[in-house]
Design a protein around this motif. Structure first.
Motif, PDB file in Angstrom:
ATOM      1  N   ARG A  37      84.536  27.525  18.531  1.00  0.00           N
ATOM      2  CA  ARG A  37      85.584  28.317  17.876  1.00  0.00           C
ATOM      3  C   ARG A  37      85.935  27.676  16.526  1.00  0.00           C
ATOM      4  O   ARG A  37      86.053  28.364  15.514  1.00  0.00           O
ATOM      5  CB  ARG A  37      86.825  28.379  18.759  1.00  0.00           C
ATOM      6  CG  ARG A  37      87.993  29.151  18.156  1.00  0.00           C
ATOM      7  CD  ARG A  37      89.222  29.127  19.063  1.00  0.00           C
ATOM      8  NE  ARG A  37      88.960  29.567  20.417  1.00  0.00           N
ATOM      9  CZ  ARG A  37      88.877  30.848  20.798  1.00  0.00           C
ATOM     10  NH1 ARG A  37      89.063  31.803  19.907  1.00  0.00           N
ATOM     11  NH2 ARG A  37      88.642  31.160  22.050  1.00  0.00           N
ATOM     12  N   ASN A  38      86.088  26.372  16.495  1.00  0.00           N
ATOM     13  CA  ASN A  38      86.430  25.667  15.256  1.00  0.00           C
ATOM     14  C   ASN A  38      85.325  25.796  14.214  1.00  0.00           C
ATOM     15  O   ASN A  38      85.611  26.013  13.028  1.00  0.00           O
ATOM     16  CB  ASN A  38      86.707  24.195  15.540  1.00  0.00           C
ATOM     17  CG  ASN A  38      87.897  23.982  16.446  1.00  0.00           C
ATOM     18  OD1 ASN A  38      88.770  24.826  16.563  1.00  0.00           O
ATOM     19  ND2 ASN A  38      87.926  22.843  17.108  1.00  0.00           N
ATOM     20  N   ARG A  87      83.988  30.763   8.501  1.00  0.00           N
ATOM     21  CA  ARG A  87      84.678  31.915   7.906  1.00  0.00           C
ATOM     22  C   ARG A  87      85.448  31.498   6.652  1.00  0.00           C
ATOM     23  O   ARG A  87      85.463  32.217   5.652  1.00  0.00           O
ATOM     24  CB  ARG A  87      85.634  32.539   8.920  1.00  0.00           C
ATOM     25  CG  ARG A  87      84.947  33.355   9.979  1.00  0.00           C
ATOM     26  CD  ARG A  87      85.945  33.844  10.987  1.00  0.00           C
ATOM     27  NE  ARG A  87      85.383  34.881  11.839  1.00  0.00           N
ATOM     28  CZ  ARG A  87      85.918  35.254  12.987  1.00  0.00           C
ATOM     29  NH1 ARG A  87      87.024  34.700  13.431  1.00  0.00           N
ATOM     30  NH2 ARG A  87      85.346  36.194  13.713  1.00  0.00           N
ATOM     31  N   GLN A  88      86.092  30.341   6.699  1.00  0.00           N
ATOM     32  CA  GLN A  88      86.854  29.860   5.546  1.00  0.00           C
ATOM     33  C   GLN A  88      85.941  29.532   4.369  1.00  0.00           C
ATOM     34  O   GLN A  88      86.242  29.903   3.228  1.00  0.00           O
ATOM     35  CB  GLN A  88      87.677  28.636   5.941  1.00  0.00           C
ATOM     36  CG  GLN A  88      88.796  28.939   6.902  1.00  0.00           C
ATOM     37  CD  GLN A  88      89.450  27.683   7.454  1.00  0.00           C
ATOM     38  OE1 GLN A  88      89.302  26.594   6.917  1.00  0.00           O
ATOM     39  NE2 GLN A  88      90.167  27.833   8.550  1.00  0.00           N
ATOM     40  N   GLU A 115      85.434  29.293  12.782  1.00  0.00           N
ATOM     41  CA  GLU A 115      86.588  29.454  11.891  1.00  0.00           C
ATOM     42  C   GLU A 115      86.356  28.717  10.573  1.00  0.00           C
ATOM     43  O   GLU A 115      86.665  29.256   9.500  1.00  0.00           O
ATOM     44  CB  GLU A 115      87.869  28.944  12.569  1.00  0.00           C
ATOM     45  CG  GLU A 115      89.117  29.167  11.746  1.00  0.00           C
ATOM     46  CD  GLU A 115      89.322  30.603  11.291  1.00  0.00           C
ATOM     47  OE1 GLU A 115      89.757  30.793  10.135  1.00  0.00           O
ATOM     48  OE2 GLU A 115      89.042  31.537  12.065  1.00  0.00           O
TER      49      GLU A 115
END
Length: 113
Positions: A90-91, A97-98, A94
């Motif tokens: 998940r990290n 995505r950033q 994310e």
């Protein structure tokens, strides 16, 4: 007598494995499945309905994701439910995505990848 491998070969192996890890998420179908499973655990039928992909394609990509440790399963009756195994996935998604948000134009135009 056991011969030690040179450090460079071990580093090369580690780099190959890390690149292979990212390759596991570089396939758009596998990535869509992983992102979907971040929301909640799902069975193949739910993923087919949500993602609009063929059952065989989803099953094939789930087998890959499971083999490499991205997802795990639990059985409930006749259904097998898939979920993200490790919160670090998940990290990673994310963070990706950033980075993409900050560099989308350049990534989109890149002809070297």
């Amino acid at each position: 007598m056991v011969k030690e491998q040179p450090v460079l070969q071990l580093e090369d192996l580690q780099h190959e494995l890390i690149a292979k890890f990212f390759h596991g998420l570089s396939n758009p179908a596998r990535f869509k499945i992983a992102v979907s499973l971040l929301e909640s655990e799902k069975n193949v039928s739910q993923l087919v309905h949500e993602l609009g992909m063929k059952q065989s394609q989803i099953s094939n990509q789930l087998a890959c994701l499971k083999w490499c440790g991205y997802v795990s399963t639990r059985q409930e009756g006749k259904f097998i439910y898939y979920r993200i195994t490790d919160e670090r996935i998940r990290n990673i998604i994310e963070l990706a995505r950033q980075v993409v948000a900050d560099n989308a134009e350049h990534i989109n135009c890149c002809t070297r990848i």
